[in-house]
Every structure is written in structure tokens, then in C-alpha cells.
Design an enzyme around this catalytic site. Structure first.
Site, PDB file in Angstrom:
ATOM      1  CE  LYS A 107      -4.463   0.989   0.391  1.00 47.15           C
ATOM      2  NZ  LYS A 107      -5.574   0.074   0.084  1.00 47.15           N
TER       3      LYS A 107
HETATM    4  N1  GLU Z   1      -7.088   0.172  -3.265  1.00 50.47           N
HETATM    5  C1  GLU Z   1      -7.916  -0.946  -3.583  1.00 50.47           C
HETATM    6  C2  GLU Z   1      -8.010  -1.867  -2.378  1.00 50.47           C
HETATM    7  O1  GLU Z   1      -7.871  -1.449  -1.254  1.00 50.47           O
HETATM    8  C3  GLU Z   1      -7.494  -1.645  -4.856  1.00 50.47           C
HETATM    9  C4  GLU Z   1      -6.118  -2.234  -4.845  1.00 50.47           C
HETATM   10  C5  GLU Z   1      -5.660  -2.758  -6.193  1.00 50.47           C
HETATM   11  O2  GLU Z   1      -6.429  -2.782  -7.123  1.00 50.47           O
HETATM   12  O3  GLU Z   1      -4.477  -3.146  -6.255  1.00 50.47           O
HETATM   13  O4  GLU Z   1      -8.323  -3.026  -2.494  1.00 50.47           O
END
Ligand code: GLU
Length: 406
Positions: A97
Site C-alpha cells: 500500500k
Molecule cells: N485500493 C484498492 C483496495 O484497497 C485496490 C487495490 C488494487 O487494485 O491493487 O483493495
């Protein structure tokens, strides 16, 4: 919260303490300072992070958020949740993240673009299609993904679409990625409603957050027959027990910047919205919305976590005792990362699928994951979050053992 949940799961499944010890920490966190030329000519330095929690199952995967309240600990927790999310749906990914401390609502498009390019350049050494594949999250969308992809491709000297997902379709994005998280919420909602005996025809739904996830969750739940009676955004909420016209609310927000003030609806605070009389509640904003303070007053029978971490562990206990089912974030909002996976696969093979194919594959993937979790829920007699955790952590732990990490 993330550590507490892991601890609880470790006890339930008797997790090897050595694996537990490793999983408490991210593998790597990069902190970057990004100088950006602002429109007034001055340089402002922004702070950003990228946390890579675990890659036993495959490259790190997870979004990048822009928000004034971003902290390193929050990004680390979110990267751990991504490890579980990718694992629970069976994707060949680990968890990562990113986040930048900024308020994009007070920045011009030019400033956001320069910040985006600066941030991606700063983390470029630790990302790439085989290493870590970022995507969108709070306050970032396909626009930012296009800048990220362009910046990385310029650095490499050739197009590298597989380094980022959630791109516009024109440059290698997948059909259906925009709607994917909300569609996933609705699919998980449909399966959970079957188990709980909730009839979706006319079921009353309240959605907190009217960004990409909130809007599309409402949209697809409405398609399944639900009635959307309340929605909100960061400025407040609106309520009409006869149901809200979603398209009109969306148009109103696009014009005025908020859902508040929408004609024919009662104005309501974000706190009161959560406690409305309804069948299904979809928190799709930020963390820590359902806590020990309000969990007793939640009227919904089913909570679909569109956001990451909206329910605290204390609230989980209260809701479980009260018989309210919480479809946890790592399952309920996994539709987004699942279609991100499809996007990456399409990029790597250079062959693109239709929206129908994408939606069909997503439906099958999520139904399979839901059933797996539901079986554990029945067998272990724990709440759905712990069932999803047991499923997710087992798969990661197994991969760690096979690879000889413990
Ligand atoms: N930010 C989104 C999540 O928390 C998508 C993450 C992604 O597609 O890699 O799942």
C-alpha cells in the site's frame, strides 16, 4: 486493529508463532520526500510512503491514497490487509500500500500531476510488474494511474502497462475496473443475503461514502432490486425513506461538490446515517466508522465493508453477539483488486477481454471465495471476518513454509 485481528486469528487457527512473528511486520517500508513546484512558483515538499507487507504468494499489490491524515502506520496496516485480501480471493499476489500526505481537494490538477509523477519516480526502484503493482485508492483514480504509468514508462524507455492497474482503457486499463469494487460489494452482498434469508427486492440500503466504491456499490445493489435510502460523502449525508434516485444524486454531486442539499431528501450527519433503519449498511468511506460507541445502535442485519477497516475489533464483537453479519473488507471490497489482477494479466499477455468476460470472471472468483469463507464460518463458529482471516492467513502461511521462510 490489523495487529489485533491477526492475533485473534492466530489463536483461532493455532498459527505457528514464527510465522505470526514475521507477519506482524511489513517486509519493507519506503519513506519519500517529494519536492513539488506549486502554482505560486514555490517548492513544497510532500511526504509519502510505500509499504510492502508480504510477498510469499507473488508480487506486492495495493493502492495509493492521497489524504491529509495518511500516516506510515496506517499505510503499513493497509498493506497487511492487502496481503489478506489477495490471499482470500486466491490471487497470486502479496500485499502492499502507498500513501501521500496531501489534500488534493486544495490542489490544482497541475500540482496533483507533478506530485503524482514525483511520488512514482521516488518509489520507482521498488515497483514494477514483477515486484509491486500499485493501483488507485482514496482520492486517486485512473487519471493518476495514467501519470504513474507514463512516468515509469519514460524511466524505462518503453511502455510498461503492467506496473500499475486501474489505468484508463485507452492505455491498457481493463474494461470494468472502474465499477469492479462496487460490483464486488454487490456480489458478496447477494451471496450473504442468500445465507441470511434477506430478500433483496425492496431491501433498504444505506451507503456511507459516495466515491467510486460507494457509488458503484449502490448502483449494483439497486440493480439487484435494493432501495437506496441514504448516502453520504465527507460533507454529510442525505436520506429519503422512499428511496433516492442515484443518477440524479450523482449529477447533483458532480455539479455542487457534495450530495448534501439534494432536493427532496433530508440532510443527516454521517454518524446518524450509520444508525438508520435499514437492511444493509455499506460503509465505503474511511476507517474507524463503526466502533464500540455506535455498534449497539446499528440497525442493519448485514454490513458490507466497501471501505478498508471501517469496523473496529470491539465493534466486531458487539455486532457478532447481536447477530449482525459483517462481510469483511478483505472479502467484500476484493472486487477491485481482483479486476486489477485481470488487468495485469491482460497487460502481460497483450490480449484484452470484453466487459462481460471481466464481470463473469469476477462473479465466479468472488462466489468461490465467499463460499470458502462461509464454510469456515460455519465450521469454526467465528464471525465472517475471522473466517476470512483463517482462509487468508492459512494460504500465506503455507506459502511461507513451502518457501522455507520458517
Ligand atoms: N485500493 C484498492 C483496495 O484497497 C485496490 C487495490 C488494487 O487494485 O491493487 O483493495
Amino acid at each position: 486493529m490489523a495487529l489485533e485481528q491477526l492475533e485473534k486469528c492466530a489463536k483461532i487457527m493455532n498459527l505457528d508463532p514464527n510465522i505470526h512473528e514475521i507477519l506482524k511486520y511489513p517486509k519493507r517500508v519506503l519513506c519519500v520526500y517529494i519536492p513539488v513546484r506549486m502554482d505560486n512558483g514555490k517548492i513544497k515538499v510532500f511526504k509519502g510512503f510505500r509499504s510492502q507487507h508480504n510477498d510469499a504468494l507473488g508480487p506486492f499489490k495495493g493502492g495509493i491514497r492521497y489524504h491529509p491524515n495518511v500516516t506510515m502506520d496506517e499505510v503499513i496496516a493497509l498493506s497487511m490487509w492487502m496481503t489478506w485480501k489477495c490471499s482470500v480471493v486466491g490471487l497470486p499476489y502479496g500485499g502492499g500500500k502507498g500513501g501521500v500526505i496531501c489534500n488534493p481537494k486544495e490542489m490544482s490538477i497541475g500540482e496533483i500531476e507533478r506530485l503524482s509523477r514525483g511520488y512514482f519516480y521516488a518509489i520507482s526502484k521498488i515497483v514494477g510488474p514483477e515486484i509491486d503493482i500499485p493501483a488507485g485508492d482514496v482520492n486517486t483514480s485512473s487519471r493518476e494511474m495514467a501519470w504513474f504509468m507514463d512516468e515509469y514508462s519514460k524511466l524505462k524507455g518503453y511502455n510498461v502497462p503492467g506496473t500499475i492497474t486501474g489505468k484508463p482503457v485507452e492505455i491498457g486499463g481493463s474494461e470494468g475496473r472502474t465499477e469492479a469494487t462496487g460490483l464486488g460489494v454487490a456480489i458478496v452482498g447477494r451471496e450473504a443475503a442468500k445465507c441470511l434469508g434477506i430478500n433483496l427486492k425492496g431491501a433498504k440500503v444505506v451507503v456511507q461514502g459516495f466515491g467510486n466504491v460507494g457509488y458503484y456499490s449502490a448502483y449494483f445493489l439497486e440493480k439487484l432490486g435494493c432501495k437506496i435510502i441514504g448516502v453520504s460523502d465527507s460533507r454529510g449525508g442525505i436520506y429519503n425513506k422512499e428511496g433516492l434516485k442515484l443518477d440524479a444524486v450523482r449529477e447533483f454531486k458532480a455539479k455542487t461538490g457534495s450530495v448534501v442539499g439534494f432536493p427532496g431528501a433530508e440532510v443527516i450527519t454521517n454518524e446518524d446515517l450509520l444508525e438508520l433503519e435499514c437492511d444493509i449498511l455499506v460503509p465505503s468511506a474511511l476507517e474507524n466508522q463503526i466502533t464500540e460507541k455506535n455498534a449497539n445502535r446499528i440497525k442493519a442485519k448485514l454490513i458490507l465493508e466497501g471501505a478498508n477497516g471501517p469496523t473496529t475489533p470491539e465493534a466486531d464483537e458487539i455486532l457478532h453477539k447481536r447477530g449482525v453479519m459483517v462481510a469483511p473488507d478483505i472479502l467484500a471490497n476484493a472486487g477491485g483488486v481482483s479486476v486489477s489482477y485481470f488487468e495485469w494479466v491482460q497487460n502481460l499477455q497483450g490480449y484484452y477481454w470484453s466487459k462481460e468476460e471481466v464481470f463473469d470472471k469476477l462473479d465466479k472468483l468472488l462466489v468461490k471465495a465467499f463460499n470458502k469463507v462461509y464454510r469456515i464460518y460455519e465450521e469454526y463458529k467465528v464471525d465472517m471476518r475471522m473466517a476470512a482471516y483463517v482462509c487468508a492467513v492459512s494460504r500465506v502461511a503455507e506459502a511461507m513454509k513451502i518457501r522455507g521462510w520458517v
